[in-house]
Design an enzyme around this catalytic site. Structure first.
Site, PDB file in Angstrom:
ATOM      1  N   SER A  18       0.838  -1.197   0.000  1.00  0.00           N
ATOM      2  CA  SER A  18       0.000   0.000   0.000  1.00  0.00           C
ATOM      3  C   SER A  18       0.873   1.247   0.000  1.00  0.00           C
ATOM      4  O   SER A  18       1.641   1.485   0.939  1.00  0.00           O
ATOM      5  CB  SER A  18      -0.893   0.017   1.240  1.00  0.00           C
ATOM      6  OG  SER A  18      -1.364   1.336   1.448  1.00  0.00           O
ATOM      7  N   HIS A  43      -1.002  -1.466  -4.385  1.00  0.00           N
ATOM      8  CA  HIS A  43      -2.265  -1.107  -3.733  1.00  0.00           C
ATOM      9  C   HIS A  43      -2.368   0.408  -3.601  1.00  0.00           C
ATOM     10  O   HIS A  43      -1.536   1.053  -2.964  1.00  0.00           O
ATOM     11  CB  HIS A  43      -2.316  -1.776  -2.356  1.00  0.00           C
ATOM     12  CG  HIS A  43      -3.642  -1.674  -1.665  1.00  0.00           C
ATOM     13  ND1 HIS A  43      -4.713  -2.490  -1.966  1.00  0.00           N
ATOM     14  CD2 HIS A  43      -4.072  -0.860  -0.677  1.00  0.00           C
ATOM     15  CE1 HIS A  43      -5.736  -2.187  -1.190  1.00  0.00           C
ATOM     16  NE2 HIS A  43      -5.384  -1.188  -0.395  1.00  0.00           N
ATOM     17  N   ASP A  45      -4.617   3.420  -2.279  1.00  0.00           N
ATOM     18  CA  ASP A  45      -5.702   3.744  -1.354  1.00  0.00           C
ATOM     19  C   ASP A  45      -6.290   5.107  -1.670  1.00  0.00           C
ATOM     20  O   ASP A  45      -5.678   6.137  -1.420  1.00  0.00           O
ATOM     21  CB  ASP A  45      -5.176   3.738   0.088  1.00  0.00           C
ATOM     22  CG  ASP A  45      -5.017   2.324   0.620  1.00  0.00           C
ATOM     23  OD1 ASP A  45      -5.992   1.551   0.522  1.00  0.00           O
ATOM     24  OD2 ASP A  45      -3.933   2.005   1.129  1.00  0.00           O
ATOM     25  N   MET A  47      -9.036   7.858  -0.870  1.00  0.00           N
ATOM     26  CA  MET A  47      -9.931   8.278   0.222  1.00  0.00           C
ATOM     27  C   MET A  47     -10.470   9.669  -0.065  1.00  0.00           C
ATOM     28  O   MET A  47      -9.732  10.547  -0.515  1.00  0.00           O
ATOM     29  CB  MET A  47      -9.153   8.303   1.543  1.00  0.00           C
ATOM     30  CG  MET A  47      -8.455   7.001   1.866  1.00  0.00           C
ATOM     31  SD  MET A  47      -7.709   7.063   3.499  1.00  0.00           S
ATOM     32  CE  MET A  47      -6.801   5.521   3.504  1.00  0.00           C
ATOM     33  N   HIS A  76      -8.107   0.638  -4.271  1.00  0.00           N
ATOM     34  CA  HIS A  76      -9.046   0.474  -3.164  1.00  0.00           C
ATOM     35  C   HIS A  76      -9.795   1.790  -2.965  1.00  0.00           C
ATOM     36  O   HIS A  76      -9.238   2.752  -2.428  1.00  0.00           O
ATOM     37  CB  HIS A  76      -8.229   0.076  -1.911  1.00  0.00           C
ATOM     38  CG  HIS A  76      -9.051  -0.120  -0.679  1.00  0.00           C
ATOM     39  ND1 HIS A  76      -8.477  -0.272   0.577  1.00  0.00           N
ATOM     40  CD2 HIS A  76     -10.389  -0.198  -0.484  1.00  0.00           C
ATOM     41  CE1 HIS A  76      -9.428  -0.427   1.467  1.00  0.00           C
ATOM     42  NE2 HIS A  76     -10.602  -0.383   0.863  1.00  0.00           N
ATOM     43  N   MET A  78     -12.028   4.004  -1.162  1.00  0.00           N
ATOM     44  CA  MET A  78     -12.719   4.303   0.097  1.00  0.00           C
ATOM     45  C   MET A  78     -13.434   5.629  -0.101  1.00  0.00           C
ATOM     46  O   MET A  78     -13.061   6.661   0.449  1.00  0.00           O
ATOM     47  CB  MET A  78     -11.711   4.351   1.246  1.00  0.00           C
ATOM     48  CG  MET A  78     -11.237   2.957   1.655  1.00  0.00           C
ATOM     49  SD  MET A  78      -9.722   2.987   2.608  1.00  0.00           S
ATOM     50  CE  MET A  78      -8.540   3.080   1.282  1.00  0.00           C
ATOM     51  N   MET A 147     -11.472  -5.953   5.338  1.00  0.00           N
ATOM     52  CA  MET A 147     -10.656  -4.980   6.079  1.00  0.00           C
ATOM     53  C   MET A 147     -10.331  -5.544   7.455  1.00  0.00           C
ATOM     54  O   MET A 147     -11.222  -6.002   8.172  1.00  0.00           O
ATOM     55  CB  MET A 147     -11.412  -3.651   6.236  1.00  0.00           C
ATOM     56  CG  MET A 147     -11.572  -2.849   4.958  1.00  0.00           C
ATOM     57  SD  MET A 147     -10.029  -2.443   4.112  1.00  0.00           S
ATOM     58  CE  MET A 147      -9.143  -1.507   5.355  1.00  0.00           C
ATOM     59  N   GLY A 152      -9.058   4.012   6.663  1.00  0.00           N
ATOM     60  CA  GLY A 152      -8.774   5.443   6.823  1.00  0.00           C
ATOM     61  C   GLY A 152      -7.305   5.768   7.014  1.00  0.00           C
ATOM     62  O   GLY A 152      -6.835   6.779   6.527  1.00  0.00           O
ATOM     63  N   ASP A 185      -6.442  -6.419   4.404  1.00  0.00           N
ATOM     64  CA  ASP A 185      -5.816  -5.099   4.375  1.00  0.00           C
ATOM     65  C   ASP A 185      -5.910  -4.449   5.747  1.00  0.00           C
ATOM     66  O   ASP A 185      -7.011  -4.226   6.254  1.00  0.00           O
ATOM     67  CB  ASP A 185      -6.557  -4.259   3.319  1.00  0.00           C
ATOM     68  CG  ASP A 185      -6.011  -2.858   3.148  1.00  0.00           C
ATOM     69  OD1 ASP A 185      -4.975  -2.528   3.754  1.00  0.00           O
ATOM     70  OD2 ASP A 185      -6.638  -2.080   2.399  1.00  0.00           O
TER      71      ASP A 185
END
Ligand code: DX5
Ligand code: ZN
Length: 234
Positions: A18, A43, A45, A47, A76, A78, A147, A152, A185
């Site tokens: 990540s 990965h 992330d 957000m 991913h 989010m 998860m 977060g 994750d």
């Protein structure tokens, strides 16, 4: 052409570092570094400051990184409205798009949109969401992301109570969609990985454990790969 998750080896552990734990002022170099260190995918992330209380990056960063790596981009999302941004991430170079079941968009619409875009499809569930919630979609997807921390932030502690959830999903997938893989994750490292692998997780996301590894990323990735024999038989 997009890389498909189902084309990656199914009989061994895959490691997806990540980049949340990378140096954001030097992302291209860090992505190249983990690729050279032997990871299997990257990965990313995403957000939005709404679905989770943190903000990272969007399609322009994915697009900029795309030319620095040949690996599958494991994205991913989010974010509250994944349907609104699916096309932009696909066009930016995301191969696998994982959205949250808890987001605001209907999962079946999201699955359809991702297939039309040629992407592999993942559905993620937060720690408080039971495995049953994802059952209706299992036949249509390539991956379930369980998860193992509240989404977060990187660097949180692994929640061992997610192990039975992975085992439950693994049992179900064995009969309903053996090609669908389980990704975990959050807080995954050399100590926490073995039990969750025994339960059926075969794709490991690791931020801190790879980017802040004392003995370096290559050693950290090698150790996670070495747990392949712990995978249950399908
Ligand atoms: C958390 C992210 C994770 C995180 C993992 O919301 O989805 O990908 O970066 O970081 P570590 O491995 O440090 O827990
Ligand atoms: Zn993640």
């Amino acid at each position: 052409m997009k890389q498909q998750l189902k084309e990656l080896p199914a009989d061994r552990i895959l490691v997806s570092p990540s980049i949340l734990s990378a140096d954001f002022s030097n992302l291209a170099a860090d992505v190249r570094m983990v690729e050279e260190a032997g990871c299997d995918m990257i990965h990313l992330d995403v957000m939005d400051g709404h679905f989770v209380p943190n903000i990272t990056f969007g399609p322009p960063v994915v697009k900029s990184l795309r030319r620095h790596s040949k690996l599958l981009f494991d994205t991913h999302l989010m974010i509250s409205r994944p349907l609104r941004y699916a096309k932009a991430f696909a066009e930016a170079g995301a191969d696998l798009l994982t959205f949250h079941l808890e987001s605001e968009d209907p999962p079946s619409e999201m699955i359809r949109a991702l297939r039309e875009l040629g992407c592999s499809v993942g559905i993620s569930i937060k720690p408080k969401t039971p495995a049953e919630a994802v059952f209706p979609y299992l036949k249509e997807i390539d991956m379930v992301l369980v998860m193992t921390v509240e989404p977060g932030f990187g660097g949180q502690s692994f929640m061992a109570d997610m192990i039975p959830k992975v085992a439950e999903l693994h049992t179900l997938l064995r009969t309903h969609n053996p090609a669908c893989r389980i990704q975990v994750d959050g807080g995954i490292d050399a100590k926490t990985a073995p039990e969750i692998i025994r339960a059926g997780a075969s794709i490991l996301v690791a931020g801190t454990a790879v980017f802040r590894a004392e003995k370096g990323a290559a050693e950290a990735i090698r150790t996670l790969h070495s747990y392949t024999p712990l995978l249950p038989l399908r």
